[in-house]
Design an enzyme around this catalytic site. Structure first.
Site, short mmCIF file in Angstrom:
data_model
loop_
_atom_site.label_atom_id
_atom_site.label_comp_id
_atom_site.label_asym_id
_atom_site.label_seq_id
_atom_site.Cartn_x
_atom_site.Cartn_y
_atom_site.Cartn_z
N THR A 34 0.83 -1.20 0.00
CA THR A 34 0.00 0.00 0.00
C THR A 34 0.87 1.26 0.00
O THR A 34 0.39 2.32 -0.36
CB THR A 34 -0.91 0.04 1.25
OG1 THR A 34 -0.10 -0.30 2.38
CG2 THR A 34 -2.05 -0.93 1.14
N ASP A 173 9.78 0.84 4.74
CA ASP A 173 10.86 0.18 5.49
C ASP A 173 11.76 1.20 6.16
O ASP A 173 12.08 1.10 7.35
CB ASP A 173 11.70 -0.70 4.55
CG ASP A 173 10.85 -1.75 3.86
OD1 ASP A 173 9.72 -1.99 4.31
OD2 ASP A 173 11.34 -2.34 2.88
C1 GLA Z 1 9.05 -3.90 0.42
C2 GLA Z 1 9.26 -2.43 0.08
C3 GLA Z 1 8.25 -1.56 0.84
C4 GLA Z 1 6.83 -2.07 0.64
C5 GLA Z 1 6.74 -3.58 0.89
C6 GLA Z 1 5.39 -4.14 0.56
O1 GLA Z 1 9.36 -4.13 1.76
O2 GLA Z 1 10.56 -2.03 0.40
O3 GLA Z 1 8.37 -0.23 0.42
O4 GLA Z 1 6.35 -1.75 -0.63
O5 GLA Z 1 7.73 -4.28 0.15
O6 GLA Z 1 4.43 -3.67 1.43
#
Ligand code: GLA
Length: 388
Positions: A34, A173
């Site tokens: 999202t 993240d």
């Molecule tokens: C990875 C990406 C995040 C996010 C997730 C899915 O961790 O680094 O930015 O998009 O996937 O939610």
């Protein structure tokens, strides 16, 4: 552990006037795929992470070493030579962060030596890459007294990942790892970066992470393909609706307009993005009202949507989650992170955790042919210097 890392630094670089920094890994409790769709996420920092023992140098040399990649030896370059070099492998992450700091005009006027050590399982989808980016950011900020705010370090770390490493990730993240707080998850609106902390009180239950041990690399996964599918769906909806992202849509508006998305696959991807965003808001609301059972049910629904509509799970994650659902004491279970391998997160009643690990572990190995690993997660702080 900190002391032994300092000793390692001394042995390697012959100096003991060091400072120590730490950045955690993260799990996302709900709100998957999202972030780049302008929706909400609900991640938290975990107690595993990346340590950096560091010291400034007088000259312009930069020397980086990771105890996790001993076979690659020491990586060396100079402060004015910050291009991406494939052979530098993991060291491109700290190099990328340094490069973005310099592009932003921060005055980093000498070299430095760093020893890294991480205890996040690599490639497990717990964001070991964002962790090394943030530990590098905090280290640069402190060593060079730059006074950068955490939110800027979060953005610069994401930029390093997007532009230097070439992985088109969202902001979740880096945000979770920079801004994490012990005992709390973060409800983040990725379209505005407005956020609030929400206390994680699971009463008589805990968060159990299970690693599929299927290795995955974000860079070569289908991550970018999903982003493109969502962008295509959005641009078709924009011909009818005045919206900037899928995160602005309620389920009802989506249902009333989804026929404008001509491709069936794109429609499914967009459906996930819209429903998952709404689910995240409902889940946080439930948790804050003490309704852990409902939170768990929404986690289950999130997994099903990621499996059937977003199609980012695969045999290993589905096996782990479906086994988790069958165990006594499981309140909810889903994949966490980008998918295509990596980890699941389950809420399990404390009295049943041993049996959960035993049963899910055994049956997973039987079905998949290799072992999963399990950790009971504790929610830790975001990136920081470790004071001696
Ligand atoms: C990875 C990406 C995040 C996010 C997730 C899915 O961790 O680094 O930015 O998009 O996937 O939610």
């Amino acid at each position: 552990m900190i002391e032994s890392l300092r000793q390692d630094f001394k042995q390697l670089y012959g100096n003991d006037n060091t400072r120590v920094f730490f950045a955690p890994g993260r799990i996302n409790l709900i709100g998957e795929h999202t972030d780049y769709n302008g929706g909400h996420v609900f991640p938290c920092a975990i107690s595993f992470g990346t340590y950096a023992v560091a010291r400034k140098r007088e000259d312009d040399r930069i020397r980086l070493y990771s105890k996790n990649f001993k076979n690659l030896g020491m990586v060396e370059f100079t402060i004015n030579n910050l291009s991406f070099i494939k052979a530098h492998d993991w060291a491109n992450y700290p190099k990328g962060v340094l490069s973005v700091f310099k592009q932003n005009g921060y005055n980093i006027d000498s070299g430095f030596d760093v020893l890294f050590y991480g205890n996040i399982p690599n490639g497990a989808g717990l964001s070991s890459s964002a962790s090394i980016e943030l530990v590098t950011s905090v280290m640069l900020n402190e060593l060079f007294e730059l006074n950068v705010e955490m939110i800027s370090m979060v953005k610069m770390s994401q930029k390093a990942e997007n532009e230097f490493i070439g992985v088109n990730c969202g902001v979740m993240d880096q945000f979770a790892i920079g801004m994490g707080k012990e005992g709390y998850a973060i409800l983040l609106d990725c379209s505005t970066l407005a956020y609030r902390y929400s206390k994680i009180d699971l009463k008589d239950a805990s968060l159990v992470i299970a690693n599929t041990n299927k290795r995955r690399g974000l860079a070569d996964s289908k991550y970018n393909e999903r982003r493109n599918e969502c962008e295509r769906a959005l641009s078709q909806l924009q011909q009818k609706l005045d919206i900037k992202s899928l995160g602005e849509l309620t389920e009802e508006t989506f249902e009333a307009n989804k026929h404008f998305i001509t491709d069936e696959t794109d429609r499914k991807r967009a459906k996930h993005a819209v429903y998952e965003n709404q689910r995240t808001l409902k889940a946080v609301d439930a948790l804050e009202k003490g309704d852990i059972e409902l939170f768990g049910k929404l986690m289950d629904a999130s997994h099903i949507s990621l499996r059937d509509d977003y199609e980012v799970t695969g045999k290993e994650l589905d096996t782990l989650v479906e086994l988790a659902w069958k165990q006594k004491g499981t309140i909810g279970a889903r994949m966490t992170g980008a998918g295509f391998g990596g980890c699941t997160v389950s809420i399990v009643k404390n009295d049943y955790i041993d049996a959960f690990i035993e049963n899910v572990g055994r049956q997973y190995a039987q079905k998949v042919g290799y072992e999963a690993s399990f950790y009971v997660a504790s929610i830790g702080d975001g990136a920081k210097e470790i004071q001696q």
